[in-house]
Scaffold this motif. Sequence first.
Motif, mmCIF file in Angstrom:
data_model
loop_
_atom_site.group_PDB
_atom_site.id
_atom_site.type_symbol
_atom_site.label_atom_id
_atom_site.label_comp_id
_atom_site.label_asym_id
_atom_site.label_seq_id
_atom_site.Cartn_x
_atom_site.Cartn_y
_atom_site.Cartn_z
ATOM 1 N N ALA A 64 -7.575 1.796 32.305
ATOM 2 C CA ALA A 64 -6.989 0.623 32.942
ATOM 3 C C ALA A 64 -6.014 -0.055 31.974
ATOM 4 O O ALA A 64 -6.426 -0.502 30.902
ATOM 5 C CB ALA A 64 -8.081 -0.359 33.362
ATOM 6 N N PRO A 65 -4.733 -0.119 32.324
ATOM 7 C CA PRO A 65 -3.752 -0.738 31.434
ATOM 8 C C PRO A 65 -3.649 -2.246 31.643
ATOM 9 O O PRO A 65 -4.007 -2.774 32.697
ATOM 10 C CB PRO A 65 -2.446 -0.071 31.861
ATOM 11 C CG PRO A 65 -2.643 0.148 33.343
ATOM 12 C CD PRO A 65 -4.112 0.489 33.507
ATOM 13 N N ASP A 66 -3.176 -2.932 30.618
ATOM 14 C CA ASP A 66 -2.571 -4.251 30.787
ATOM 15 C C ASP A 66 -1.103 -3.990 31.099
ATOM 16 O O ASP A 66 -0.371 -3.456 30.255
ATOM 17 C CB ASP A 66 -2.656 -5.081 29.497
ATOM 18 C CG ASP A 66 -4.040 -5.606 29.206
ATOM 19 O OD1 ASP A 66 -4.882 -5.633 30.124
ATOM 20 O OD2 ASP A 66 -4.284 -6.007 28.051
ATOM 21 N N LEU A 67 -0.665 -4.323 32.296
ATOM 22 C CA LEU A 67 0.718 -4.049 32.667
ATOM 23 C C LEU A 67 1.695 -4.818 31.772
ATOM 24 O O LEU A 67 1.362 -5.866 31.206
ATOM 25 C CB LEU A 67 0.958 -4.431 34.126
ATOM 26 C CG LEU A 67 0.272 -3.557 35.180
ATOM 27 C CD1 LEU A 67 0.524 -4.118 36.570
ATOM 28 C CD2 LEU A 67 0.743 -2.099 35.092
ATOM 29 N N ARG A 68 2.883 -4.295 31.659
ATOM 30 C CA ARG A 68 3.954 -4.929 30.885
ATOM 31 C C ARG A 68 4.076 -6.408 31.282
ATOM 32 O O ARG A 68 4.187 -6.752 32.464
ATOM 33 C CB ARG A 68 5.261 -4.198 31.170
ATOM 34 C CG ARG A 68 6.491 -4.737 30.460
ATOM 35 C CD ARG A 68 7.696 -3.880 30.783
ATOM 36 N NE ARG A 68 7.551 -2.515 30.251
ATOM 37 C CZ ARG A 68 8.124 -2.078 29.129
ATOM 38 N NH1 ARG A 68 8.892 -2.890 28.419
ATOM 39 N NH2 ARG A 68 7.939 -0.832 28.725
ATOM 40 N N GLY A 69 4.009 -7.279 30.267
ATOM 41 C CA GLY A 69 4.111 -8.713 30.519
ATOM 42 C C GLY A 69 2.787 -9.400 30.735
ATOM 43 O O GLY A 69 2.752 -10.604 30.986
ATOM 44 N N ARG A 70 1.655 -8.649 30.619
ATOM 45 C CA ARG A 70 0.322 -9.225 30.845
ATOM 46 C C ARG A 70 -0.610 -8.820 29.708
ATOM 47 O O ARG A 70 -0.414 -7.799 29.044
ATOM 48 C CB ARG A 70 -0.293 -8.734 32.158
ATOM 49 C CG ARG A 70 0.321 -9.354 33.403
ATOM 50 C CD ARG A 70 1.547 -8.648 33.812
ATOM 51 N NE ARG A 70 2.005 -9.075 35.131
ATOM 52 C CZ ARG A 70 3.170 -8.721 35.649
ATOM 53 N NH1 ARG A 70 3.996 -7.912 34.994
ATOM 54 N NH2 ARG A 70 3.529 -9.147 36.834
ATOM 55 N N GLY A 71 -1.688 -9.598 29.546
ATOM 56 C CA GLY A 71 -2.721 -9.250 28.598
ATOM 57 C C GLY A 71 -2.162 -8.974 27.215
ATOM 58 O O GLY A 71 -1.321 -9.712 26.697
ATOM 59 N N HIS A 85 6.960 -0.358 35.600
ATOM 60 C CA HIS A 85 5.511 -0.216 35.432
ATOM 61 C C HIS A 85 5.074 1.238 35.635
ATOM 62 O O HIS A 85 4.217 1.753 34.907
ATOM 63 C CB HIS A 85 4.770 -1.124 36.410
ATOM 64 C CG HIS A 85 4.979 -2.578 36.157
ATOM 65 N ND1 HIS A 85 4.825 -3.166 34.917
ATOM 66 C CD2 HIS A 85 5.326 -3.590 37.001
ATOM 67 C CE1 HIS A 85 5.065 -4.460 34.999
ATOM 68 N NE2 HIS A 85 5.370 -4.731 36.251
ATOM 69 N N ALA A 86 5.663 1.900 36.635
ATOM 70 C CA ALA A 86 5.308 3.303 36.880
ATOM 71 C C ALA A 86 5.671 4.175 35.683
ATOM 72 O O ALA A 86 4.925 5.099 35.332
ATOM 73 C CB ALA A 86 6.002 3.805 38.141
ATOM 74 N N ALA A 87 6.798 3.883 35.030
ATOM 75 C CA ALA A 87 7.178 4.632 33.832
ATOM 76 C C ALA A 87 6.179 4.403 32.705
ATOM 77 O O ALA A 87 5.815 5.332 31.970
ATOM 78 C CB ALA A 87 8.583 4.235 33.396
ATOM 79 N N ASP A 88 5.715 3.164 32.550
ATOM 80 C CA ASP A 88 4.702 2.875 31.532
ATOM 81 C C ASP A 88 3.412 3.630 31.812
ATOM 82 O O ASP A 88 2.775 4.173 30.891
ATOM 83 C CB ASP A 88 4.413 1.369 31.493
ATOM 84 C CG ASP A 88 5.562 0.547 30.911
ATOM 85 O OD1 ASP A 88 6.439 1.126 30.233
ATOM 86 O OD2 ASP A 88 5.577 -0.680 31.141
ATOM 87 N N LEU A 89 2.996 3.673 33.078
ATOM 88 C CA LEU A 89 1.766 4.385 33.424
ATOM 89 C C LEU A 89 1.918 5.891 33.199
ATOM 90 O O LEU A 89 0.967 6.563 32.764
ATOM 91 C CB LEU A 89 1.387 4.115 34.875
ATOM 92 C CG LEU A 89 1.028 2.676 35.233
ATOM 93 C CD1 LEU A 89 0.534 2.602 36.673
ATOM 94 C CD2 LEU A 89 -0.006 2.098 34.288
#
Length: 310
Positions: A64-71, A85-89
Amino acid sequence: MRTHTYRTVDVPVDGGYLRAGIWEPEAPAPLTQEPPVLAVHGITATHQGWLRLPALLPGRRIIAPDLRGRGRSNTLPGPYGMVRHAADLTALVRHLGLTEVTALGHSMGAFVVVVLQDRQPHLVRDMVLVDGGLPLEIPADADPDLLMRAVLGPALQRLRMTFPDQEAYRDFWSGHPAFSPGLVAELAPYFDYDLEPDGDGWRPTSAVEAVAADQRELVTGDLVHRALAHLATPTTFVHAPRGLLDDAPLYRPEHVRAWAERLPCLTMEWADDVNHYTVVMSAAGARLVAAHLAGRPAADPTMTTEGVRR
């Protein structure tokens, strides 16, 4: 009995590092042959929003990621948006050496996994979309800015607040119409994680600019429409009967049924007596979600501060 061990990993992505939590199965639960679950949180949440899930899925790996800009990913720069976000995942999945996942998304996270599946269909075996991922019902003449303020205004206001300590933040959520003091106490690890120091106080970790940019895309873009136009991946949509303020649902049932008729690969699940938050963050909601990942609901043991249940 502990079912998983918990660790975090920082994965290189464009602009810095993406934080992700990983729950690894422990013996004596036999390892399942099912692919890992890639669990993606909502627009102002963090990966700790899934902390009820591991004990409900013994033998299953959960990422489970912390999405870009969160956590702990909140220092990653923009631009934001579902493609970003899809690229990060994709980078996260490849960094872990995975070839296939079950993609689970809640709220905005469901939109992210729909776009991920569209751009990387070989990585996503199946999807569970929890009260998100289907296009929102937007009137043709609606003002996007007014609509954004109506839907997300309270959340954006919270992100600009500071709190003297973690207890004060939990007290704030105890007064939220979608939660109860007892539920907030159970979810203390989630709320405590969602804070970082700010001078003499604490503030929520989600970056206002990231949340605003992502919300605008959900309201104004047709990216998800295009992704769903040729969807063939087995997908379950879990509908919450009440919304963000424990009021009207985010999706009218008629709107969801219309999409189900258009998408033969989409299966509907009508949740009972939960709202947009508690459909994943309450014990009952988490069991329902887990049932679609494991084929059966499980017990609800006590949660530890690490998000691992014993």
